[in-house]
Motif scaffolding. Structure first.
Motif, PDB file in Angstrom:
ATOM      1  N   ASN A  62       0.818  -1.214   0.000  1.00 20.31           N
ATOM      2  CA  ASN A  62       0.000   0.000   0.000  1.00 20.31           C
ATOM      3  C   ASN A  62       0.850   1.262   0.000  1.00 20.31           C
ATOM      4  N   PHE A  63       1.959   1.255   0.720  1.00 14.98           N
ATOM      5  CA  PHE A  63       2.848   2.416   0.724  1.00 14.98           C
ATOM      6  C   PHE A  63       3.404   2.651  -0.671  1.00 14.98           C
ATOM      7  N   GLU A  64       3.795   1.569  -1.347  1.00 14.97           N
ATOM      8  CA  GLU A  64       4.344   1.709  -2.698  1.00 14.97           C
ATOM      9  C   GLU A  64       3.318   2.258  -3.684  1.00 14.97           C
ATOM     10  N   LYS A  65       2.050   1.994  -3.457  1.00 13.87           N
ATOM     11  CA  LYS A  65       1.004   2.536  -4.333  1.00 13.87           C
ATOM     12  C   LYS A  65       0.969   4.060  -4.304  1.00 13.87           C
ATOM     13  N   ILE A  73      10.604   2.357  -1.893  1.00 15.49           N
ATOM     14  CA  ILE A  73      10.349   2.184  -0.465  1.00 15.49           C
ATOM     15  C   ILE A  73      11.646   1.898   0.278  1.00 15.49           C
ATOM     16  N   ALA A  74      11.705   2.448   1.470  1.00 15.77           N
ATOM     17  CA  ALA A  74      12.821   2.199   2.383  1.00 15.77           C
ATOM     18  C   ALA A  74      12.245   2.199   3.782  1.00 15.77           C
ATOM     19  N   MET A  75      13.049   1.789   4.728  1.00 15.04           N
ATOM     20  CA  MET A  75      12.594   1.854   6.113  1.00 15.04           C
ATOM     21  C   MET A  75      13.624   2.596   6.935  1.00 15.04           C
ATOM     22  N   GLY A  76      13.122   3.419   7.829  1.00 16.37           N
ATOM     23  CA  GLY A  76      13.992   4.111   8.761  1.00 16.37           C
ATOM     24  C   GLY A  76      14.039   3.306  10.043  1.00 16.37           C
ATOM     25  N   LEU A 123       8.161   3.230   7.387  1.00 11.60           N
ATOM     26  CA  LEU A 123       8.302   3.197   5.933  1.00 11.60           C
ATOM     27  C   LEU A 123       8.592   4.606   5.426  1.00 11.60           C
ATOM     28  N   ARG A 124       9.552   4.697   4.508  1.00 14.18           N
ATOM     29  CA  ARG A 124       9.959   5.989   3.947  1.00 14.18           C
ATOM     30  C   ARG A 124      10.093   5.880   2.451  1.00 14.18           C
ATOM     31  N   ALA A 125      10.045   7.012   1.781  1.00 11.78           N
ATOM     32  CA  ALA A 125      10.276   7.074   0.337  1.00 11.78           C
ATOM     33  C   ALA A 125      11.662   7.663   0.104  1.00 11.78           C
ATOM     34  N   LEU A 126      12.469   6.935  -0.673  1.00  7.97           N
ATOM     35  CA  LEU A 126      13.791   7.425  -1.070  1.00  7.97           C
ATOM     36  C   LEU A 126      13.809   7.623  -2.574  1.00  7.97           C
TER      37      LEU A 126
END
Length: 149
Positions: A62-65, A73-76, A123-126
């Motif tokens: 869902n985050f990638e959508k 997607i990345a994770m902190g 979840l983070r966006a890079l």
């Protein structure tokens, strides 16, 4: 109100099925739908690691959508200065370990091994890596593997 009468077995089965509920300020945000591969597998037959893994897949997908083609997607890491991991793979080891594979923004190979009782994922966006034409989407691959069973 639904006037359907359920047997005790139907009521017990419905109570054990996974549910997810979300509300966002933006009504166009994707909702987390529980796929059949997750919903039809009895929760009590899953280890804590498998159960966490399957639900993380839904959140990642869902985050990638919400990402454009310029971001991945990345994770902190929470609770420390360890930085960010670009998620390139994910798995679990029964009964209680979830692991993330990837790289940091400098390209250094990275792996996080986490006990489910300590699981906290940001979840983070890079920005995608420059040499790639398309952004990598791990959520699709994880969901596809989950459906295969």
């Amino acid at each position: 109100m639904d006037d359907k009468i359920e047997t005790s077995a139907e009521a017990a089965e419905a109570a054990a099925l996974p549910r997810c509920h979300e509300v966002h300020t933006d009504p166009s945000k994707p909702h987390t739908d529980v796929p059949d591969a997750v919903a039809k597998s009895p929760v009590e037959q899953k280890s804590p690691a498998q159960w966490a893994y399957e639900r993380l897949i839904l959140y990642i997908q869902n985050f990638e959508k919400t990402l454009d083609n310029e971001h991945e997607i990345a994770m902190g890491f929470t609770g420390g200065q360890a930085g960010v991991l670009r998620i390139e793979g994910m798995g679990y080891f029964d009964p209680d370990i979830v692991t993330f594979y990837g790289s940091d923004p400098a390209g250094t190979k990275t792996q996080l091994i986490q006990h489910v009782s300590q699981l906290s994922v940001l979840l983070r966006a890079l920005p995608k890596q420059e040499e790639q034409k398309e952004a990598n989407r791990i959520g699709f691959r994880l969901a596809e593997d989950l459906e295969k069973g």
